[in-house]
Motif scaffolding. Sequence first.
Motif, mmCIF file in Angstrom:
data_model
loop_
_atom_site.group_PDB
_atom_site.id
_atom_site.type_symbol
_atom_site.label_atom_id
_atom_site.label_comp_id
_atom_site.label_asym_id
_atom_site.label_seq_id
_atom_site.Cartn_x
_atom_site.Cartn_y
_atom_site.Cartn_z
ATOM 1 N N ASP A 142 73.077 39.946 77.518
ATOM 2 C CA ASP A 142 74.201 39.330 78.222
ATOM 3 C C ASP A 142 74.510 37.952 77.646
ATOM 4 O O ASP A 142 75.674 37.595 77.401
ATOM 5 N N SER A 143 73.459 37.172 77.422
ATOM 6 C CA SER A 143 73.629 35.817 76.897
ATOM 7 C C SER A 143 74.181 35.829 75.476
ATOM 8 O O SER A 143 75.052 35.014 75.122
ATOM 9 N N GLN A 144 73.703 36.753 74.657
ATOM 10 C CA GLN A 144 74.177 36.846 73.273
ATOM 11 C C GLN A 144 75.651 37.218 73.219
ATOM 12 O O GLN A 144 76.423 36.649 72.439
ATOM 13 N N LEU A 145 76.045 38.191 74.027
ATOM 14 C CA LEU A 145 77.452 38.609 74.039
ATOM 15 C C LEU A 145 78.355 37.514 74.593
ATOM 16 O O LEU A 145 79.514 37.385 74.182
ATOM 17 N N LEU A 146 77.836 36.717 75.512
ATOM 18 C CA LEU A 146 78.590 35.563 76.003
ATOM 19 C C LEU A 146 78.776 34.544 74.886
ATOM 20 O O LEU A 146 79.879 34.014 74.681
ATOM 21 N N GLN A 147 77.722 34.274 74.130
ATOM 22 C CA GLN A 147 77.790 33.306 73.031
ATOM 23 C C GLN A 147 78.739 33.768 71.931
ATOM 24 O O GLN A 147 79.428 32.965 71.305
ATOM 25 N N MET A 148 78.793 35.093 71.704
ATOM 26 C CA MET A 148 79.682 35.644 70.676
ATOM 27 C C MET A 148 81.143 35.694 71.123
ATOM 28 O O MET A 148 82.021 36.051 70.333
ATOM 29 N N GLY A 149 81.390 35.395 72.389
ATOM 30 C CA GLY A 149 82.754 35.414 72.900
ATOM 31 C C GLY A 149 83.197 36.754 73.440
ATOM 32 O O GLY A 149 84.386 36.948 73.736
ATOM 33 N N VAL A 150 82.282 37.688 73.572
ATOM 34 C CA VAL A 150 82.620 39.013 74.092
ATOM 35 C C VAL A 150 82.747 38.966 75.615
ATOM 36 O O VAL A 150 83.683 39.514 76.204
ATOM 37 N N PHE A 151 81.791 38.331 76.268
ATOM 38 C CA PHE A 151 81.752 38.256 77.728
ATOM 39 C C PHE A 151 82.228 36.893 78.220
ATOM 40 O O PHE A 151 82.083 35.875 77.529
ATOM 41 N N SER A 152 82.751 36.918 79.436
ATOM 42 C CA SER A 152 82.973 35.676 80.161
ATOM 43 C C SER A 152 81.699 35.346 80.932
ATOM 44 O O SER A 152 80.756 36.144 80.961
ATOM 45 N N SER A 153 81.657 34.208 81.573
ATOM 46 C CA SER A 153 80.458 33.785 82.284
ATOM 47 C C SER A 153 80.142 34.664 83.495
ATOM 48 O O SER A 153 79.031 34.620 84.021
ATOM 49 N N THR A 154 81.110 35.467 83.923
ATOM 50 C CA THR A 154 80.895 36.326 85.098
ATOM 51 C C THR A 154 80.596 37.769 84.726
ATOM 52 O O THR A 154 80.409 38.603 85.610
ATOM 53 N N GLU A 155 80.549 38.094 83.437
ATOM 54 C CA GLU A 155 80.359 39.485 83.002
ATOM 55 C C GLU A 155 78.929 39.730 82.555
ATOM 56 O O GLU A 155 78.219 38.812 82.114
ATOM 57 N N CYS A 156 78.511 40.993 82.652
ATOM 58 C CA CYS A 156 77.197 41.413 82.178
ATOM 59 C C CYS A 156 77.242 42.889 81.836
ATOM 60 O O CYS A 156 78.178 43.612 82.228
ATOM 61 N N ILE A 157 76.251 43.353 81.111
ATOM 62 C CA ILE A 157 76.212 44.730 80.625
ATOM 63 C C ILE A 157 76.301 45.775 81.755
ATOM 64 O O ILE A 157 77.000 46.792 81.613
ATOM 65 N N PRO A 158 75.600 45.599 82.893
ATOM 66 C CA PRO A 158 75.685 46.617 83.951
ATOM 67 C C PRO A 158 77.091 46.875 84.470
ATOM 68 O O PRO A 158 77.335 47.916 85.106
ATOM 69 N N MET A 159 78.047 45.974 84.196
ATOM 70 C CA MET A 159 79.424 46.185 84.627
ATOM 71 C C MET A 159 80.112 47.250 83.788
ATOM 72 O O MET A 159 81.168 47.766 84.179
ATOM 73 N N TYR A 160 79.534 47.599 82.651
ATOM 74 C CA TYR A 160 80.084 48.618 81.758
ATOM 75 C C TYR A 160 79.113 49.794 81.770
ATOM 76 O O TYR A 160 78.158 49.854 80.992
ATOM 77 N N GLU A 161 79.358 50.741 82.658
ATOM 78 C CA GLU A 161 78.374 51.771 82.983
ATOM 79 C C GLU A 161 77.950 52.595 81.781
ATOM 80 O O GLU A 161 76.754 52.831 81.565
ATOM 81 N N GLU A 162 78.909 53.040 80.975
ATOM 82 C CA GLU A 162 78.575 53.875 79.816
ATOM 83 C C GLU A 162 77.722 53.109 78.812
ATOM 84 O O GLU A 162 76.741 53.637 78.279
ATOM 85 N N VAL A 163 78.086 51.858 78.572
ATOM 86 C CA VAL A 163 77.322 51.026 77.640
ATOM 87 C C VAL A 163 75.924 50.764 78.189
ATOM 88 O O VAL A 163 74.926 50.844 77.459
ATOM 89 N N TYR A 164 75.856 50.479 79.480
ATOM 90 C CA TYR A 164 74.566 50.199 80.110
ATOM 91 C C TYR A 164 73.646 51.414 80.040
ATOM 92 O O TYR A 164 72.436 51.286 79.813
ATOM 93 N N ASP A 165 74.213 52.607 80.211
ATOM 94 C CA ASP A 165 73.410 53.837 80.112
ATOM 95 C C ASP A 165 72.831 53.998 78.710
ATOM 96 O O ASP A 165 71.667 54.421 78.551
#
Length: 616
Positions: free
Chosen positions: A440-463
């Motif tokens: 989650d932190s890496q994707l935030l640093q890369m600009g993929v996620f906002s501060s309120t997003e995390c991997i579990p919000m994307y069910e297929e990716v999380y699986d």
Amino acid sequence: MYRIIQEPKKTSRMGEDEEEAKHGDRHGGDRKPISFCCREMELREFPGKYVIRSTDPDAPGHVFSIDRSDGILQPLSGDVTGESPSKVSTVYGVVGTIRLLAGTYVLVITSRKEVGVYHGSSIYCVKSMRFLSCNEALKNSTLQEKRDEAYFMSLLRTVEETHGLYYSYERDLTLNLQMTSKLAEERIYKPLWKQADPRFIWNRSLLEELIEAKLDAFTIPLIQGSFQTACFTLKGSSTKVTLISRRCNRRLGTRMWRRGANLEGATANFIETEQLVEFEGFRSSFLQVRGSIPLLWEQIVDLSYKPHLNIINHEETPKVVQRHFHDLMQRYGDIVILDLTDKHGDEGKLSCAFAAEMERFPHIRYVKFDFHHTCGKGNFDDLEVLYDEIKESVKKQGYFLVNTEGEILLEQSGIVRANCIDCLDRTNVTQSLLARRSLDSQLLQMGVFSSTECIPMYEEVYDMFKKIWVDHGDEISLEYAGTCALKGDIVRYGRQTVPGLIKDGMSALSRYYLNNFQDGVRQDALDLISGHYTVSKNGPSPFHLNGFETFSYLPVASAVIVGGLTISTLTLNQAGQSAHRFVSSIFWVGLAAGVMALVKANGKQFCSRPRLCSLL
């Protein structure tokens, strides 16, 4: 940041090359390798020799022979002409050689599977191996030597079935991304075996004769561990997560026969796990390690389901702990220890001893977390209690990150070291949580996620993320314990399920069987090929048995117990027909009870035990 420790010099050329890794330019992580090994070879079998010739168009002209009488390796300048071979087959790598009493045995890869790509290079998993025998001297050996050689050869057949071996023909898999990016540019011109970290070369001992013969094009370093990849689209962009684990070769072994640390501070089941993320040219790496509690302790199988755990009282214990953590700090920086063992019983005593030793190291953070007590209901969310306790330390350690131009943006300055008793089930669940938080932190640093997003919000990716961690845990467990990991459902579904409980129960029974009746032989095989045991013609046979040791293993134990119970049952059914049969029933019941008591009292003698090396 990471530092490179210089290990003690060894007599082999590979040992000497441990000294050569030095800090260098900061753009080395994605350089295309210059040196590589032959990708495909032809094995020709003649009456007096084996000939292995490269059929790789990118590495033509590489040929060598192995004499079938004495096992001498000989580089050849050209192709072999003259007599026709009795058999021709394709092999995909030479794993190495080993010398036994009657000759040399050469291990080759007979089948492989491409499992992914690592920094632009194909990665392969070994699917099958075969030892080529060069033991013509066997016919002149003594009867005892022939018996010993037969047992050694049975150990080699066990080695052929080794799980979780990975390699690349052009890329070193032993070094993590941060370490690779720090090394000198000249490194890419060296043979692969010289580039590698010797700690993680599974076939390190087997490569010595290939190295001495200067057969660099055939010298392939293998790692044992796991290689898992998940590719997915995230917000319209391709993203790749790779999970690679590297098992240390300093204390190779099986679950019950290699526990704790040795006197040098190397621990059983020590594994470095790296989670790599690639997104639009950015590459990041998050490292964790696991390893047995670094004290001197043992847990000898004795037919009981949970053998007694014994802490060895040794004057060297403080130095063993110091050596272990000095090595870790030199390599990885600051350390946070997660001790996931129980507070009570044998585990509690071992945990208390560990905690007492760690009081000598105030600069190392030691966190005690009773996994079974806190997560006893099988709920993954309960682990958040642990994460809340250590999250500031984990964030401070960080992760490694490079941009599209290879410029280093962030470095990981420390590492989390997790352990339970086996460093398998509880450890894998916990490491998967830390890896997800870091992702989650890496994707935030890369600009993929906002501060309120995390991997579990994307069910297929999380699986997909959970699946690679479950598969990773299963593979690591298979190598050490012989079965898939327990508690996989907690990672996959976030909770324990009924089918998962049944699967865990079956795996637990399988572990019991393997630990008691097979792992002694498997431990001997690992000690043999790892170089911890050296075969010598001058020494006594390691396989002489005495007393109870001649009546061991599952067949005898099962026959004695089942036979006694069967006879007792039959006589008890007929006990009421006459006084004679009643007395006979009492006799057989007493005999069966006595036999069972004898088996229980001498349980260790009925178990498979290693013969070649001591526990330490």
